[in-house]
Design a protein around this motif. Structure first.
Motif, PDB file in Angstrom:
ATOM      1  N   GLN A  37      -0.289  18.409   5.935  1.00 59.78           N
ATOM      2  CA  GLN A  37      -1.050  19.489   6.570  1.00 59.78           C
ATOM      3  C   GLN A  37      -2.314  18.987   7.266  1.00 59.78           C
ATOM      4  OE1 GLN A  37      -1.755  22.405   3.524  1.00 59.78           O
ATOM      5  NE2 GLN A  37       0.416  22.532   3.016  1.00 59.78           N
ATOM      6  N   GLY A  38      -2.566  17.687   7.205  1.00 58.69           N
ATOM      7  CA  GLY A  38      -3.754  17.123   7.825  1.00 58.69           C
ATOM      8  C   GLY A  38      -5.031  17.455   7.084  1.00 58.69           C
ATOM      9  N   GLN A  39      -4.913  17.825   5.816  1.00 59.02           N
ATOM     10  CA  GLN A  39      -6.082  18.190   5.010  1.00 59.02           C
ATOM     11  C   GLN A  39      -6.647  17.011   4.231  1.00 59.02           C
ATOM     12  OE1 GLN A  39      -4.548  21.257   2.482  1.00 59.02           O
ATOM     13  NE2 GLN A  39      -4.752  22.838   4.037  1.00 59.02           N
ATOM     14  N   TYR A  40      -5.991  15.878   4.301  1.00 57.55           N
ATOM     15  CA  TYR A  40      -6.395  14.732   3.504  1.00 57.55           C
ATOM     16  C   TYR A  40      -6.138  13.470   4.304  1.00 57.55           C
ATOM     17  CZ  TYR A  40      -6.205  11.345  -0.369  1.00 57.55           C
ATOM     18  OH  TYR A  40      -6.397  10.279  -1.191  1.00 57.55           O
ATOM     19  N   CYS A  41      -7.125  12.604   4.390  1.00 57.94           N
ATOM     20  CA  CYS A  41      -6.955  11.313   5.051  1.00 57.94           C
ATOM     21  C   CYS A  41      -6.616  10.280   3.977  1.00 57.94           C
ATOM     22  CB  CYS A  41      -8.232  10.901   5.777  1.00 57.94           C
ATOM     23  SG  CYS A  41      -8.563  11.885   7.224  1.00 57.94           S
ATOM     24  N   PRO A  42      -5.503   9.606   4.130  1.00 57.28           N
ATOM     25  CA  PRO A  42      -5.092   8.661   3.095  1.00 57.28           C
ATOM     26  C   PRO A  42      -5.946   7.399   3.119  1.00 57.28           C
ATOM     27  CG  PRO A  42      -3.645   8.463   4.968  1.00 57.28           C
ATOM     28  CD  PRO A  42      -4.561   9.630   5.250  1.00 57.28           C
ATOM     29  N   SER A  43      -6.015   6.749   1.982  1.00 55.85           N
ATOM     30  CA  SER A  43      -6.624   5.420   1.948  1.00 55.85           C
ATOM     31  C   SER A  43      -5.721   4.493   2.755  1.00 55.85           C
ATOM     32  CB  SER A  43      -6.716   4.923   0.504  1.00 55.85           C
ATOM     33  OG  SER A  43      -5.407   4.701  -0.012  1.00 55.85           O
ATOM     34  N   LEU A  44      -6.263   3.370   3.144  1.00 57.11           N
ATOM     35  CA  LEU A  44      -5.458   2.405   3.882  1.00 57.11           C
ATOM     36  C   LEU A  44      -4.261   1.967   3.048  1.00 57.11           C
ATOM     37  CD1 LEU A  44      -4.945   0.669   6.324  1.00 57.11           C
ATOM     38  CD2 LEU A  44      -6.576  -0.999   5.408  1.00 57.11           C
ATOM     39  N   ARG A  45      -4.475   1.760   1.776  1.00 58.59           N
ATOM     40  CA  ARG A  45      -3.400   1.337   0.876  1.00 58.59           C
ATOM     41  C   ARG A  45      -2.270   2.377   0.824  1.00 58.59           C
ATOM     42  NH1 ARG A  45      -1.831  -3.109  -2.189  1.00 58.59           N
ATOM     43  NH2 ARG A  45      -0.252  -2.360  -3.621  1.00 58.59           N
ATOM     44  N   LEU A  46      -2.638   3.649   0.673  1.00 57.01           N
ATOM     45  CA  LEU A  46      -1.626   4.705   0.621  1.00 57.01           C
ATOM     46  C   LEU A  46      -0.894   4.820   1.956  1.00 57.01           C
ATOM     47  CD1 LEU A  46      -0.137   7.007  -0.724  1.00 57.01           C
ATOM     48  CD2 LEU A  46      -2.101   8.501  -0.197  1.00 57.01           C
ATOM     49  N   ALA A  47      -1.632   4.760   3.052  1.00 60.10           N
ATOM     50  CA  ALA A  47      -0.995   4.845   4.371  1.00 60.10           C
ATOM     51  C   ALA A  47       0.000   3.704   4.565  1.00 60.10           C
ATOM     52  CB  ALA A  47      -2.060   4.823   5.462  1.00 60.10           C
ATOM     53  N   MET A  48      -0.369   2.511   4.133  1.00 57.93           N
ATOM     54  CA  MET A  48       0.541   1.367   4.262  1.00 57.93           C
ATOM     55  C   MET A  48       1.756   1.518   3.353  1.00 57.93           C
ATOM     56  SD  MET A  48      -2.221  -1.707   4.639  1.00 57.93           S
ATOM     57  CE  MET A  48      -1.021  -2.987   4.926  1.00 57.93           C
ATOM     58  N   ASP A  49       1.550   2.015   2.155  1.00 57.59           N
ATOM     59  CA  ASP A  49       2.679   2.230   1.239  1.00 57.59           C
ATOM     60  C   ASP A  49       3.663   3.248   1.811  1.00 57.59           C
ATOM     61  OD1 ASP A  49       1.627   0.410  -0.559  1.00 57.59           O
ATOM     62  OD2 ASP A  49       0.844   1.937  -1.937  1.00 57.59           O
ATOM     63  N   ILE A  50       3.144   4.321   2.376  1.00 57.01           N
ATOM     64  CA  ILE A  50       4.016   5.334   2.978  1.00 57.01           C
ATOM     65  C   ILE A  50       4.754   4.755   4.181  1.00 57.01           C
ATOM     66  CG2 ILE A  50       4.054   7.547   4.205  1.00 57.01           C
ATOM     67  CD1 ILE A  50       1.684   8.400   2.374  1.00 57.01           C
ATOM     68  N   ALA A  51       4.058   4.004   5.005  1.00 55.06           N
ATOM     69  CA  ALA A  51       4.698   3.380   6.170  1.00 55.06           C
ATOM     70  C   ALA A  51       5.836   2.461   5.736  1.00 55.06           C
ATOM     71  CB  ALA A  51       3.665   2.620   6.998  1.00 55.06           C
ATOM     72  N   ARG A  52       5.632   1.721   4.663  1.00 53.84           N
ATOM     73  CA  ARG A  52       6.694   0.831   4.161  1.00 53.84           C
ATOM     74  C   ARG A  52       7.925   1.618   3.719  1.00 53.84           C
ATOM     75  NH1 ARG A  52       2.456  -1.910   1.284  1.00 53.84           N
ATOM     76  NH2 ARG A  52       1.754  -3.621   2.575  1.00 53.84           N
ATOM     77  N   VAL A  53       7.704   2.760   3.092  1.00 52.52           N
ATOM     78  CA  VAL A  53       8.832   3.599   2.652  1.00 52.52           C
ATOM     79  C   VAL A  53       9.709   3.970   3.855  1.00 52.52           C
ATOM     80  CG1 VAL A  53       9.455   5.889   1.774  1.00 52.52           C
ATOM     81  CG2 VAL A  53       7.732   4.537   0.579  1.00 52.52           C
ATOM     82  N   PHE A  54       9.067   4.263   4.975  1.00 51.04           N
ATOM     83  CA  PHE A  54       9.809   4.691   6.157  1.00 51.04           C
ATOM     84  C   PHE A  54      10.136   3.547   7.112  1.00 51.04           C
ATOM     85  CE2 PHE A  54       7.646   8.616   4.781  1.00 51.04           C
ATOM     86  CZ  PHE A  54       8.777   9.384   4.561  1.00 51.04           C
ATOM     87  N   GLY A  55       9.725   2.349   6.782  1.00 52.51           N
ATOM     88  CA  GLY A  55      10.020   1.196   7.636  1.00 52.51           C
ATOM     89  C   GLY A  55       9.358   1.304   8.993  1.00 52.51           C
ATOM     90  N   THR A  56       8.126   1.779   9.007  1.00 48.68           N
ATOM     91  CA  THR A  56       7.413   1.966  10.269  1.00 48.68           C
ATOM     92  C   THR A  56       5.965   1.525  10.102  1.00 48.68           C
ATOM     93  OG1 THR A  56       7.038   3.548  12.060  1.00 48.68           O
ATOM     94  CG2 THR A  56       6.759   4.384   9.812  1.00 48.68           C
ATOM     95  N   THR A  57       5.139   1.835  11.078  1.00 49.68           N
ATOM     96  CA  THR A  57       3.726   1.450  11.035  1.00 49.68           C
ATOM     97  C   THR A  57       2.856   2.637  10.654  1.00 49.68           C
ATOM     98  OG1 THR A  57       3.357   2.010  13.351  1.00 49.68           O
ATOM     99  CG2 THR A  57       4.086  -0.248  12.876  1.00 49.68           C
TER     100      THR A  57
END
Length: 76
Positions: A37-57
């Protein structure tokens, strides 16, 4: 800072529930909901972990509001 994300679209393309993604990146389901919902900005670590799950950047999943981008570019 307003943030845009296509996280929900990516998650639905993989037929994942919020709780499935949350389990994969070790956060609560509510965190995924707030990210979508755009209500929370992820930490860099969380953003990278999510990107890895989807195989993207990270940049493919998260971006700042166009207005913020325009302000940032004009300041340079």
């Amino acid at each position: 800072m307003p943030m845009k994300t296509n996280l929900k679209l990516r998650r639905l393309e993989r037929d994942m529930k919020q709780s499935d993604l949350a389990d994969l990146v070790n956060v609560r389901r509510e965190t995924i909901g707030r990210l979508e919902q755009g209500q929370y900005c992820p930490s860099l670590r969380l953003a990278m972990d999510i990107a890895r799950v989807f195989g993207t950047t990270v940049e493919d999943l998260f971006s700042f509001d166009d207005e913020y981008e325009q302000e940032r570019q004009s300041a340079q």
